[in-house]
Design a protein around this motif. Structure first.
Motif, PDB file in Angstrom:
ATOM      1  N   HIS A 333       0.812  -1.224   0.000  1.00 63.17           N
ATOM      2  CA  HIS A 333       0.000   0.000   0.000  1.00 63.17           C
ATOM      3  C   HIS A 333       0.845   1.273   0.000  1.00 63.17           C
ATOM      4  O   HIS A 333       0.529   2.226   0.715  1.00 63.17           O
ATOM      5  N   LYS A 335       1.296   3.476  -2.309  1.00 57.13           N
ATOM      6  CA  LYS A 335       0.514   4.570  -2.896  1.00 57.13           C
ATOM      7  C   LYS A 335      -0.265   5.309  -1.801  1.00 57.13           C
ATOM      8  O   LYS A 335      -0.333   6.539  -1.797  1.00 57.13           O
TER       9      LYS A 335
ATOM     10  N   ASP B 332      -2.565   6.809 -14.270  1.00 65.42           N
ATOM     11  CA  ASP B 332      -3.672   6.354 -13.421  1.00 65.42           C
ATOM     12  C   ASP B 332      -3.652   4.839 -13.271  1.00 65.42           C
ATOM     13  O   ASP B 332      -3.459   4.115 -14.252  1.00 65.42           O
ATOM     14  N   HIS B 333      -3.910   4.394 -12.054  1.00 62.15           N
ATOM     15  CA  HIS B 333      -4.017   2.952 -11.758  1.00 62.15           C
ATOM     16  C   HIS B 333      -2.870   2.127 -12.335  1.00 62.15           C
ATOM     17  O   HIS B 333      -3.096   1.046 -12.866  1.00 62.15           O
ATOM     18  N   LYS B 335      -0.490   0.591 -10.797  1.00 64.18           N
ATOM     19  CA  LYS B 335      -0.358  -0.651 -10.017  1.00 64.18           C
ATOM     20  C   LYS B 335      -1.213  -1.769 -10.640  1.00 64.18           C
ATOM     21  O   LYS B 335      -0.772  -2.911 -10.734  1.00 64.18           O
ATOM     22  N   GLY B 336      -2.400  -1.389 -11.075  1.00 58.28           N
ATOM     23  CA  GLY B 336      -3.306  -2.361 -11.678  1.00 58.28           C
ATOM     24  C   GLY B 336      -2.733  -2.943 -12.964  1.00 58.28           C
ATOM     25  O   GLY B 336      -2.902  -4.129 -13.250  1.00 58.28           O
ATOM     26  N   ASP B 339      -0.175  -5.424 -11.944  1.00 58.21           N
ATOM     27  CA  ASP B 339      -0.791  -6.610 -11.363  1.00 58.21           C
ATOM     28  C   ASP B 339      -1.482  -7.465 -12.420  1.00 58.21           C
ATOM     29  O   ASP B 339      -1.410  -8.694 -12.382  1.00 58.21           O
ATOM     30  N   SER B 340      -2.111  -6.833 -13.403  1.00 56.63           N
ATOM     31  CA  SER B 340      -2.854  -7.610 -14.402  1.00 56.63           C
ATOM     32  C   SER B 340      -1.962  -8.182 -15.490  1.00 56.63           C
ATOM     33  O   SER B 340      -2.178  -9.283 -15.964  1.00 56.63           O
ATOM     34  N   LYS B 445      -6.573  13.673  -9.300  1.00 61.37           N
ATOM     35  CA  LYS B 445      -6.847  12.282  -8.916  1.00 61.37           C
ATOM     36  C   LYS B 445      -8.194  12.200  -8.186  1.00 61.37           C
ATOM     37  O   LYS B 445      -9.024  11.326  -8.482  1.00 61.37           O
ATOM     38  N   ARG B 449      -9.545  11.330 -11.894  1.00 63.86           N
ATOM     39  CA  ARG B 449      -8.402  10.954 -12.746  1.00 63.86           C
ATOM     40  C   ARG B 449      -8.639  11.334 -14.219  1.00 63.86           C
ATOM     41  O   ARG B 449      -9.671  11.873 -14.567  1.00 63.86           O
TER      42      ARG B 449
END
Lengths: 457, 457
Positions: A333, A335, B332-333, B335-336, B339-340, B445, B449
């Protein structure tokens, strides 16, 4: 070494005479009839050495010399002052202004050529270093040249090699006002001393009893440990020929006996300044090179270093057979820390995290910042069990004590997820191993974070 | 320049003779009685130059020379072969093995000393560069020394300064087998040519009609543009004294007329190899320095550079009065995405994002990777309106086309949030301005965003 010599004199016949003499010795010459023009030529980098008349209308030679020596762009150009006056006071004024030497009119040819050649050769060696430093300034890394003008040339460690007790006492006494002096009468002992202790300068008597001081100079110039140390010869009038030889093989300067105390101080200061400038340039280069493989925020190695190093570890057959493990660590976490406490606090957490990882790994491990909040640890000679042990210890030490941020006004609880992998025989490159550590890290995150997970067996 | 000369000869009287001669000229000497010992001394870095006998039992001089020249650790040490045989075939074998010169017994003192001095001086200049390169290898940046042994010395651009048509034709004809040759009979024209086109080497006749070829050499050695270009003199037997002078002021080598075609080729190749090695070292240093301020993943400037640069922009009064804006961009995002799709896809997105930001900013703007998925853009001479315009264009171009990842097998939609700030009169340092941009980014944000927000007015 051939070179471009700038002759500065307001009288045309003087210019012409020096031009002819130097031309016959295959030097290239330029001329300036006043101080302003001379400074402009030097600033444009058009000459390698300046022969500077003292008495000129307007700006005199002393002023021109001071100007050149106080400007980082021109401070490295050797200046030899030329004058009709043979007054110690004038020599001293010139040396104080930063001149590298002083010649008296009518100029003795041997003295002129040997001095010009010696200065030009010494300059050729540092020029290369200076060019790299200029490049590093262009890249915005810093400005090592500014150091040249800031250096005082005082507080040097000086080795005085002199076996006449009276002279040694007089010289050491004068030098101790501003420097730390070691007197050594024996040339062999002096050679050992110089190779072992870091002296800034050596003064060498050419008339040691039963030993040729010039040979000692040549030995000091040849040994790796002492070859960049400035040398000043102490000579009698009858040693002129040996002085020229010394200059020719790389001795930096000389003093004629009886040594004038002020001239001694001035010449020592000039050599010490020059040596420290060169050292500063070397240090700056070294630091710049180191920067290329160090992460600025955390002080850990960066990804560039990691990739190079992994390349070596996977490069040859023998290295590939050794045991090797890897950890990928990712702050949980992160961020959220940035969002709640701001970027500065986030940076503090990263620095603190890096420090803890370093504390709980072994000196032979490579700890590198891989990206944002990710750190990779390479563990040579470690199997899965040992790697898991180290990972668990780090996880535990991160969780145990919250991180203090924002000038220690706040603390932030931090946890870390860690993926562990060991090298397998079939791994052809580092990416194969890293991929398994990455998958393990992913499972640690999926299983709730603050965990260590290892590659599938 | 004084130096440590290694004398390699299996006969003790020969060693003794050379030791005595060199000692009287204030060189330091070491001796080895066979090839193995000689190689070991060179590998330990204990000598500056090797005088190498050809005929030795076991490993002969040619083999020793080849060994030294093929090892990156020793390839830079000049080797002069000494032999009783005066056969062109032997000279050639030595030169082919990489020797820098060849002397015939009984060794002529002037030839010996002038050659040793010249080689040692040239080495002193590159030693500094080599030391820095060794340091960069220690830091894991790369190994520029390996280049030394890989270079062939062929395909060079050669300037031949010769006004005898027959000789020019013969020499150029031979050289054109492996090189590109320009013939120029006029010394003034040659000087201009050399300063303008990048030649790898110049061959200079010492007997130009009405002009002293040695003066041309000295001019080439003095000019900035040509001072590192290797020079080879073409001389008649009666020019011996001038050849020695040339070597003394930095000419690299000479050939006696009538020029042996194979010797010509060998000496040219040796000089070209040496020059290219030095250039490779310079290039490697330059690259290492540049690396210190470049982010390895994206090729953008790194935070170290940004901080330095902002320091300059806020450093002095005049710079502080100029207009200046800043953007902080955060994917934006992100991290996602990691992860994906995995870290490799994340890296591809970062590289693609960096590229788009660069495309839609101006050449004078500084684009730097600030941390993980954050990029900062410094916009000199831009007010709030212009900065907002650039930010909006970037936001739009990122959203418009999804990023292709994993070998173009997948595409990822990406958006970016951007905070904009302009410098205010009361800002004392860059952090004041960056803080406002950071707050604006935070609002972007928070507001959903994929937006540009600016500092409060």
């Amino acid at each position: 070494m051939s070179a471009r010599v700038l002759i500065v004199d307001d009288l045309f016949p003087n210019v012409r005479l020096l031009e002819t003499k130097l031309g016959l010795e295959y030097f290239d010459t330029l001329a300036a009839m006043n101080g302003r023009d001379a400074i402009a030529i030097c600033e444009k980098g058009l000459c390698d050495l300046v022969l500077l008349d003292v008495m000129m209308p307007g700006m005199d030679g002393f002023e021109v010399c001071r100007h050149l020596k106080n400007n980082p762009l021109t401070a490295h150009i050797p200046v030899v002052m030329v004058t009709a006056l043979d007054q110690p006071a004038d020599r001293l004024r010139g040396l104080d202004a930063g001149a590298d030497d002083f010649l008296t009119k009518p100029v003795d040819d041997t003295a002129l050529f040997s001095r010009v050649r010696s200065l030009v050769r010494l300059k050729a060696v540092t020029d290369e270093l200076r060019q790299r430093a200029l490049a590093s300034r262009e890249f915005g890394i810093g400005d090592p040249l500014a150091l040249a003008t800031a250096e005082t040339g005082l507080d040097a460690r000086i080795l005085l090699i002199e076996d006449r007790p009276g002279s040694a006492e007089r010289l050491a006494g004068a030098l101790r006002q501003h420097h730390v002096v070691t007197v050594e009468p024996d040339p062999q002992a002096a050679l050992h001393l110089a190779a072992e202790a870091p002296f800034d300068l050596a003064l060498v008597s050419l008339d040691l009893a039963g030993f040729d001081g010039l040979r000692l100079c040549s030995q000091l110039r040849s040994l790796d440990r002492t070859r960049t140390m400035p040398l000043i010869m102490l000579a009698e009038e009858h040693d002129r020929a040996r002085v020229v030889r010394g200059l020719d093989f790389g001795v930096h300067d000389f003093l004629m006996r009886p040594v004038d105390r002020n001239e001694l101080m001035a010449r020592v200061r000039t050599q010490v300044k020059r040596k420290r400038f060169t050292e500063a340039l070397r240090g700056a280069m070294q630091a710049s090179l180191q920067m290329a493989v160090i992460d600025a925020l955390t002080g850990l190695h960066n990804r560039r270093y990691l990739d190079n190093h992994l390349g070596t570890l996977f490069g040859d057959e023998a290295a590939r057979r050794a045991q090797l493990s890897v950890l990928i660590l990712d702050i949980d976490h992160f961020k959220g820390i940035n969002d709640s406490f701001g970027h500065e606090a986030g940076d503090e957490v990263l620095r603190g995290f890096a420090e803890r990882v370093r504390q709980h790994t072994r000196p032979i491990d490579i700890v590198a910042r891989y990206g944002g909040e990710e750190v990779v640890v390479i563990l040579p000679e470690a199997g899965l069990g040992e790697a898991q042990g180290i990972a668990e210890r780090i996880r535990e030490r991160v969780e145990a004590v919250p991180f203090s941020v924002l000038g220690a006004t706040r603390t932030v609880p931090v946890t870390v997820s860690i993926g562990v992998a060991v090298r397998r025989g079939e791994d052809l490159c580092a990416a194969d191993m890293l991929r398994r550590a990455d998958l393990a890290l992913y499972r640690a995150k999926a299983a709730g974070r603050n965990r260590v997970e290892s590659q599938a067996a």
